[in-house]
Scaffold this motif. Structure first.
Motif, PDB file in Angstrom:
ATOM      1  N   HIS A  15      34.064   8.853  -1.894  1.00 20.13           N
ATOM      2  CA  HIS A  15      33.211   9.952  -2.332  1.00 20.13           C
ATOM      3  C   HIS A  15      31.951  10.025  -1.471  1.00 20.13           C
ATOM      4  N   LEU A  16      31.368  11.184  -1.412  1.00 14.87           N
ATOM      5  CA  LEU A  16      29.986  11.315  -0.985  1.00 14.87           C
ATOM      6  C   LEU A  16      29.125  11.229  -2.237  1.00 14.87           C
ATOM      7  N   MET A  17      28.241  10.234  -2.289  1.00 14.82           N
ATOM      8  CA  MET A  17      27.294  10.158  -3.402  1.00 14.82           C
ATOM      9  C   MET A  17      25.945  10.676  -2.947  1.00 14.82           C
ATOM     10  N   LEU A  18      25.314  11.471  -3.780  1.00 13.92           N
ATOM     11  CA  LEU A  18      23.935  11.888  -3.576  1.00 13.92           C
ATOM     12  C   LEU A  18      23.101  11.270  -4.688  1.00 13.92           C
ATOM     13  N   ALA A  19      22.269  10.286  -4.328  1.00 12.17           N
ATOM     14  CA  ALA A  19      21.334   9.690  -5.281  1.00 12.17           C
ATOM     15  C   ALA A  19      20.069  10.538  -5.254  1.00 12.17           C
ATOM     16  N   ILE A  20      19.764  11.185  -6.364  1.00 11.69           N
ATOM     17  CA  ILE A  20      18.680  12.162  -6.427  1.00 11.69           C
ATOM     18  C   ILE A  20      17.588  11.640  -7.349  1.00 11.69           C
ATOM     19  N   TYR A  21      16.360  11.706  -6.844  1.00  9.25           N
ATOM     20  CA  TYR A  21      15.165  11.321  -7.608  1.00  9.25           C
ATOM     21  C   TYR A  21      14.293  12.571  -7.699  1.00  9.25           C
ATOM     22  N   PRO A  22      14.621  13.478  -8.630  1.00 10.43           N
ATOM     23  CA  PRO A  22      14.100  14.838  -8.539  1.00 10.43           C
ATOM     24  C   PRO A  22      12.631  14.978  -8.915  1.00 10.43           C
ATOM     25  N   ALA A  23      11.985  15.873  -8.196  1.00  9.33           N
ATOM     26  CA  ALA A  23      10.668  16.385  -8.547  1.00  9.33           C
ATOM     27  C   ALA A  23      10.877  17.863  -8.868  1.00  9.33           C
ATOM     28  N   THR A  83       0.860  -1.183   0.000  1.00  9.76           N
ATOM     29  CA  THR A  83       0.000   0.000   0.000  1.00  9.76           C
ATOM     30  C   THR A  83       0.897   1.234   0.000  1.00  9.76           C
ATOM     31  N   PHE A  84       0.718   2.096  -1.001  1.00  7.78           N
ATOM     32  CA  PHE A  84       1.627   3.218  -1.203  1.00  7.78           C
ATOM     33  C   PHE A  84       1.076   4.492  -0.574  1.00  7.78           C
ATOM     34  N   PRO A  85       1.882   5.171   0.242  1.00  5.61           N
ATOM     35  CA  PRO A  85       1.491   6.486   0.753  1.00  5.61           C
ATOM     36  C   PRO A  85       1.397   7.493  -0.392  1.00  5.61           C
ATOM     37  N   PRO A  86       0.869   8.686  -0.122  1.00  6.00           N
ATOM     38  CA  PRO A  86       0.764   9.698  -1.177  1.00  6.00           C
ATOM     39  C   PRO A  86       2.114   9.985  -1.821  1.00  6.00           C
ATOM     40  N   GLY A  87       2.064  10.299  -3.107  1.00  2.00           N
ATOM     41  CA  GLY A  87       3.272  10.617  -3.849  1.00  2.00           C
ATOM     42  C   GLY A  87       3.560   9.564  -4.898  1.00  2.00           C
ATOM     43  N   GLU A  88       4.740   9.659  -5.496  1.00  2.00           N
ATOM     44  CA  GLU A  88       5.185   8.694  -6.488  1.00  2.00           C
ATOM     45  C   GLU A  88       6.355   7.922  -5.915  1.00  2.00           C
ATOM     46  N   TRP A  89       6.401   6.604  -6.157  1.00  2.00           N
ATOM     47  CA  TRP A  89       7.381   5.721  -5.530  1.00  2.00           C
ATOM     48  C   TRP A  89       8.106   4.905  -6.598  1.00  2.00           C
ATOM     49  N   ILE A  90       9.406   4.749  -6.418  1.00  2.00           N
ATOM     50  CA  ILE A  90      10.278   4.088  -7.393  1.00  2.00           C
ATOM     51  C   ILE A  90      10.878   2.852  -6.734  1.00  2.00           C
ATOM     52  N   TYR A  91      10.739   1.710  -7.365  1.00  2.00           N
ATOM     53  CA  TYR A  91      11.228   0.453  -6.806  1.00  2.00           C
ATOM     54  C   TYR A  91      12.751   0.449  -6.805  1.00  2.00           C
ATOM     55  N   LEU A 112      10.921   1.015  -1.644  1.00  2.00           N
ATOM     56  CA  LEU A 112      10.603   2.001  -2.681  1.00  2.00           C
ATOM     57  C   LEU A 112      11.071   3.371  -2.242  1.00  2.00           C
ATOM     58  N   ILE A 113      11.607   4.130  -3.200  1.00  2.00           N
ATOM     59  CA  ILE A 113      12.166   5.449  -2.944  1.00  2.00           C
ATOM     60  C   ILE A 113      11.147   6.509  -3.352  1.00  2.00           C
ATOM     61  N   ARG A 114      10.952   7.451  -2.472  1.00  2.00           N
ATOM     62  CA  ARG A 114      10.030   8.547  -2.770  1.00  2.00           C
ATOM     63  C   ARG A 114      10.600   9.432  -3.878  1.00  2.00           C
ATOM     64  N   LYS A 115       9.799   9.677  -4.922  1.00  2.00           N
ATOM     65  CA  LYS A 115      10.229  10.622  -5.952  1.00  2.00           C
ATOM     66  C   LYS A 115      10.223  12.011  -5.342  1.00  2.00           C
ATOM     67  N   ARG A 116      11.361  12.649  -5.323  1.00  2.00           N
ATOM     68  CA  ARG A 116      11.733  13.941  -4.745  1.00  2.00           C
ATOM     69  C   ARG A 116      12.889  13.768  -3.779  1.00  2.00           C
ATOM     70  N   ALA A 117      13.270  12.499  -3.465  1.00  2.00           N
ATOM     71  CA  ALA A 117      14.257  12.224  -2.424  1.00  2.00           C
ATOM     72  C   ALA A 117      15.676  12.539  -2.875  1.00  2.00           C
ATOM     73  N   ILE A 118      16.513  12.873  -1.885  1.00  2.00           N
ATOM     74  CA  ILE A 118      17.966  12.869  -2.002  1.00  2.00           C
ATOM     75  C   ILE A 118      18.456  11.843  -0.985  1.00  2.00           C
ATOM     76  N   ILE A 119      19.202  10.844  -1.436  1.00  2.00           N
ATOM     77  CA  ILE A 119      19.702   9.794  -0.558  1.00  2.00           C
ATOM     78  C   ILE A 119      21.230   9.884  -0.529  1.00  2.00           C
ATOM     79  N   PRO A 120      21.837  10.321   0.577  1.00  2.00           N
ATOM     80  CA  PRO A 120      23.301  10.334   0.654  1.00  2.00           C
ATOM     81  C   PRO A 120      23.832   8.932   0.906  1.00  2.00           C
ATOM     82  N   LEU A 121      24.924   8.597   0.246  1.00  2.00           N
ATOM     83  CA  LEU A 121      25.470   7.246   0.290  1.00  2.00           C
ATOM     84  C   LEU A 121      26.995   7.276   0.383  1.00  2.00           C
TER      85      LEU A 121
END
Length: 735
Positions: A628-636, A568-576, A602-611
């Protein structure tokens, strides 16, 4: 007396609340009130954000500040921060030396804001240089690296020399809902600032009161010996499974809680501790607050009034009846600390504190020197004293492990054990090695989250039982552990994944690698949650066993056999997470197929995930970005993430739109930066202020070989950008 939690964390919480304009009350907890009586009063939070010795933080710094001036030596300090790298020679525009950890010359040189110009293989150290030319991107364990600044790049500011306007627009008026970092620097020159000042203000994020290694992968045996402990660490690493800590569980002493090593089991404990530390792994010892009647210390403690209720004993889970230390008696606490000093002097990293605090309920009215002691007070004294005194002796990076909430044996409802303000690495007790046991663990984790405990995990595949577990239970529980604040694996029976089969080993290795990669994400979201009296987990009312990890990851637990799961997905768009081409819309329930090697995250579309990426087995299957510092960005439209870090002021990152084009801003840092942006069209070009245009390259090895570059992976629909020198902050613009 121990200071109130607000006294110890006030600056941290206030700064965070002001930064995020939060309206919620971040007031103190009940558990933070004055301990009363004669409690020892050790401040467990003093300077908790200082760097730890031997943490799993392998990132280099890339600070090349100051004017090279032609004759001044290059700044190679970023290389020297690595315990397994050696700087052998330096001079103007040159750093040279060896890495010993398989990092590669590209990463070695990037730590100084340089590129690799030459590499030579087979070098064990500064004393011997084997002149056998190899690739800068070789996969060797150790190479000699020759590093230099890129052509036309000044060592101090990384200026491309391009003073003309790049054609970019002035962003200073773009607000995008206030989501911009006010630079105070004119952008009329296209960002090619000829000075040495930051173009983005430095971050000012106070670290939370625990060390990053609280979020690593911990392993242990139920009963062990010195050889078993060292071999366990070695075997995990031989299977390329990252380990952050090992627990020495009972029995390890001559009698319980005398803090004297049983040398028949651990003949050279200091040697063991030093060896474990040499592998970059922390070590914790099991302990409780009891002295049993079989201990030679019992009569001494009883006759001196060091025990609760005059030394009254109760049955516990070990052989002989036991009495409890009286933490309201200052003389008892001093004596107890003297016993602890024996192992603290050997440099251990913390304690696994078992559930002795609830034994006080068996005493009826429990009396201490300071008066009646409630169970809640005793839990507070017990956990705070172990953490506070250990930190006083050895530093603020030390930790204790204990129960947050547990459905304890014989008590049919969840109970709080340790105070939340000292429990940053919780485990939720002992469970059976089956789906039912996982359900009990999930109940305890749910209640721990609701109670505001920031970070916790559970014994992977359960504590109880013998032999091999059911393979599916073992794998699914390990995957749950990977998306918990603490991933920990040990207990009765067989917990070593390589002894199941190759598939189990490979799945476990991947998820342990992912767990280590998301440590900066968990540490940062945990810092924010802790200041707000919340948990890193947010349990979801909709859907069975759903939770948000740090707001941006939806996890639907695989709690029963099979490869199908209603999500069940909360509001927003989600990426597997495991196939980014699969996206889902919030407000719906869909049945997903989840193979054994994947997990419903699932990753929320709009997220920045530091790795922190350092393993080829992890999320993106890329080990070349170590350091490195990686920023995985799923931009809105826009988004922001504050990266908290132990020992410094962290990093602010955001993205926004300028005329529809993506702009990413990152505050100054010592690490080189990787942006991985998913879902944006392939750019016509990328401008990196203040360094100039990024080179369009093909693939990761080529990206690591340039100071500023990018490539677009059309198959994964992701653009990678590398910036070697981020010491002034960067503004990255898509064209």
């Amino acid at each position: 007396m121990k200071k109130n939690i607000l006294d110890a964390l006030g600056a941290f919480a206030l700064a965070l609340l002001l930064l995020n304009a939060c309206s919620e009350d971040a007031g103190g907890t009940d558990a933070a009130q004055d301990a009363g009586g004669g409690h020892g009063g050790y401040d467990a939070f003093a300077d908790a954000g200082t760097p730890d010795a031997g943490s799993d933080d392998d990132g280099p710094g890339g600070d090349a500040g100051g004017d090279a001036g032609g004759a001044q030596p290059a700044d190679c300090s970023g290389i020297q921060k690595h315990s397994e790298w050696e700087l052998c020679e330096s001079g103007p525009n040159r750093c040279a030396g060896v890495y010993l950890d398989g990092a590669g010359c590209a990463a070695y040189c990037a730590a100084a804001g340089m590129i690799c110009t030459e590499a030579y293989g087979g070098d064990p150290g500064c004393a011997k240089r084997t002149l056998e030319p190899v690739s800068c991107n070789s996969g060797h364990k150790s190479d000699w690296c020759e590093c230099a600044y890129p052509d036309n790049q000044d060592a101090g500011i990384g200026d491309s020399g391009a003073a003309e306007d790049s054609g970019g627009t002035d962003d200073s008026g773009v607000t995008d809902s206030g989501n911009t970092l006010d630079t105070g620097v004119s952008t009329d020159t296209g960002g090619h600032d000829a000075g040495g000042n930051p173009i983005i203000p430095p971050a000012n994020l106070a670290p939370p009161p625990w060390s990053e290694w609280a979020h690593t992968h911990w392993v242990w045996y139920n009963e062990s010996t010195q050889d078993m402990v060292t071999e366990l660490v070695d075997d995990y690493m031989a299977n390329e499974i990252p380990v952050g800590a090992v627990i020495v569980d009972a029995p390890w002493e001559t009698s319980y809680n005398d803090f004297v090593w049983d040398t028949s089991l651990y003949p050279k404990p200091k040697e063991m501790i030093d060896y474990v530390h040499s592998r970059g792994v922390r070590i914790l010892l099991w302990a409780t607050s009891v002295i049993d009647t079989g201990s030679p210390l019992y009569e001494t403690a009883k006759s001196n009034g060091y025990l609760v209720s005059g030394g009254k004993t109760v049955e516990w889970w070990k052989k002989d009846p036991a009495a409890l230390i009286d933490y309201t008696n200052p003389e008892a606490v001093t004596w107890w600390h003297g016993l602890m000093d024996t192992v603290l002097d050997q440099g251990i990293d913390g304690w696994k504190l078992d559930a002795s605090d609830f034994l006080i309920l068996k005493m009826g009215v429990a009396m201490g020197k300071g008066g009646v002691i409630s169970r809640e007070d005793y839990s507070k004294y017990y956990f705070e004293d172990f953490l506070g005194y250990t930190r006083q002796r050895l530093g603020p990076d030390r930790l204790t492990m204990g129960r947050p909430v547990d459905t304890y044996v014989g008590i049919p409802y969840p109970l709080k054990f340790a105070p939340r303000d000292v429990m940053f690495a919780g485990w939720v007790g002992d469970q059976d090695p089956d789906w039912g046991g996982m359900g009990v663990a999930l109940t305890n984790m749910w209640e721990s989250a609701k109670a505001g405990y920031v970070s916790f995990g559970s014994d992977i595949s359960g504590f109880r039982g013998d032999g091999l577990r059911d393979k599916e239970v073992f794998v699914r529980w390990a995957q749950l552990g990977a998306f918990s604040g603490l991933m920990e694996n040990g207990g009765g029976g067989e917990h070593r994944p390589w002894l199941y089969d190759t598939e189990t080993r490979d799945i476990y290795r991947r998820f342990a690698a992912i767990h280590h990669e998301i440590i900066p994400f968990m540490y940062s979201r945990g810092a924010e949650a802790f200041a707000l009296q919340k948990s890193l987990w947010t349990v979801q009312a909709q859907g069975k066993w759903h939770y948000l990890l740090g707001e941006d990851m939806l996890v639907a637990v695989m709690y029963e056999a099979g490869t199908s799961r209603d999500v069940t997905f909360p509001p927003g768009e989600w990426i597997y997470m495991f196939d980014e081409s699969r996206t889902y819309t919030g407000g719906k329930t869909e049945r997903l197929t989840i193979p054994l090697g994947e997990y419903p995250v699932l990753i929320r579309k709009r997220a920045i995930i530091p790795l922190y990426l350092s393993s080829p087995h992890g999320w993106f299957g890329e080990g070349g970005f170590k350091g490195h510092l990686m920023l995985a960005i799923y931009p809105a439209l826009d988004g922001r993430f504050d990266v908290y870090r132990e020992g410094d002021n962290g990093v602010n990152a955001l993205y926004r739109r300028d005329g529809g084009k993506l702009v990413v801003e990152v505050s100054p840092d010592e690490r080189p930066l990787i942006l991985r942006v998913h879902g944006e069209p392939a750019p016509a070009g990328i401008e990196v202020e203040p360094l100039g245009p990024a080179s369009n390259v093909s693939g990761v090895p080529a990206l690591l070989a340039v100071a500023v570059g990018y490539f677009h992976d059309s198959q994964k629909n992701a653009t990678y950008v590398r910036v070697g020198d981020t010491s002034r902050g960067v503004r990255v613009k898509w064209k």
